[in-house]
Motif scaffolding. Structure first.
Motif, PDB file in Angstrom:
ATOM      1  N   VAL A  77       0.878  -1.170   0.000  1.00  0.00           N
ATOM      2  CA  VAL A  77       0.000   0.000   0.000  1.00  0.00           C
ATOM      3  C   VAL A  77       0.913   1.217   0.000  1.00  0.00           C
ATOM      4  O   VAL A  77       1.737   1.378   0.890  1.00  0.00           O
ATOM      5  N   SER A  78       0.764   2.067  -0.998  1.00  0.00           N
ATOM      6  CA  SER A  78       1.568   3.278  -1.083  1.00  0.00           C
ATOM      7  C   SER A  78       0.814   4.409  -0.393  1.00  0.00           C
ATOM      8  O   SER A  78      -0.337   4.687  -0.719  1.00  0.00           O
ATOM      9  N   ALA A  79       1.478   5.056   0.563  1.00  0.00           N
ATOM     10  CA  ALA A  79       0.853   6.165   1.290  1.00  0.00           C
ATOM     11  C   ALA A  79       1.932   7.185   1.604  1.00  0.00           C
ATOM     12  O   ALA A  79       2.418   7.268   2.710  1.00  0.00           O
ATOM     13  N   VAL A  80       2.331   7.934   0.594  1.00  0.00           N
ATOM     14  CA  VAL A  80       3.383   8.921   0.774  1.00  0.00           C
ATOM     15  C   VAL A  80       2.953   9.955   1.803  1.00  0.00           C
ATOM     16  O   VAL A  80       3.724  10.378   2.637  1.00  0.00           O
ATOM     17  N   GLY A  81       1.723  10.349   1.777  1.00  0.00           N
ATOM     18  CA  GLY A  81       1.173  11.174   2.840  1.00  0.00           C
ATOM     19  C   GLY A  81       0.878  12.599   2.454  1.00  0.00           C
ATOM     20  O   GLY A  81       1.771  13.360   2.118  1.00  0.00           O
ATOM     21  N   HIS A  82      -0.390  12.934   2.508  1.00  0.00           N
ATOM     22  CA  HIS A  82      -0.876  14.306   2.341  1.00  0.00           C
ATOM     23  C   HIS A  82      -0.350  14.952   1.064  1.00  0.00           C
ATOM     24  O   HIS A  82      -0.074  16.148   1.034  1.00  0.00           O
ATOM     25  N   GLU A  83      -0.180  14.168   0.013  1.00  0.00           N
ATOM     26  CA  GLU A  83       0.325  14.669  -1.253  1.00  0.00           C
ATOM     27  C   GLU A  83      -0.851  14.883  -2.205  1.00  0.00           C
ATOM     28  O   GLU A  83      -1.747  14.046  -2.301  1.00  0.00           O
TER      29      GLU A  83
END
Length: 182
Positions: A13-19
């Motif tokens: 699961v890709s969750a780079v964050g707030h992008e």
């Protein structure tokens, strides 16, 4: 990183964050989440959802059995006393076999679902353990903070020459004085 994600046998699961924009890892991953919190919600099923599903199957099984019992009661009323036992057994036996088969299938499905959920939770736990700050420090990284305020230094411009700092590796602590900061 993108190649590693695409070759991973473990779901990613890709969750780079707030992008706002998408990262390349989002295209290679099995699932994309907008934030790390949303990724955690995707990875870990709610216990209440699992329990609701189990209650649904329990109610379905109970309703099915109850309905068959009611049908059997109606059929029994139509028989005469002389051959009642014989006719009842001819009706009861196939129903008992079907009930046993349904019960076995249900138990196998529940067991399989629990095993899948257990594996999924173990994978999530491994991912979380690998993201631990201590694991990162064990790889050779250190944390630097200003000694007086305990504020973490992320940029050389955040500290002035002459300030006292603490360097925290995986084990122990190092105190130093800044001679030059940029």
């Amino acid at each position: 990183v993108v190649r590693a994600i695409s070759q991973s046998k473990i779901p990613v699961v890709s969750a780079v964050g707030h992008e706002i924009d998408w990262a390349l890892s989002d295209y290679a991953a099995d699932k994309r989440a907008p934030t790390p919190s949303a990724a955690a919600e995707l990875c870990v099923p709610q216990l209440s959802d699992i329990m609701q599903t189990l209650r649904f199957y329990q109610n379905e099984l109970y309703s099915g059995v109850k309905m068959r019992v009611e049908k059997t009661k109606l059929m029994v009323k139509a028989f005469n006393p002389d051959n009642l036992e014989l006719k009842f057994r001819s009706i009861e036996q196939p129903l008992l076999v079907r009930f046993d088969n349904a019960k076995d299938d249900l138990m196998q499905n529940i067991s399989r679902k629990l095993q899948d959920t257990r594996r999924f939770i173990e994978n999530c736990a491994t991912i979380l353990e690998n993201a631990s700050p201590q694991v990162i420090l064990d790889r050779g990284y250190s944390m630097v903070r200003e000694k007086s305020t305990q504020k973490i230094i992320r940029d050389g411009t955040q500290i002035a020459a002459g300030a006292e700092i603490e360097i925290i590796p995986a084990k122990g602590k190092i105190t130093a004085v800044v001679t030059q900061a940029k």
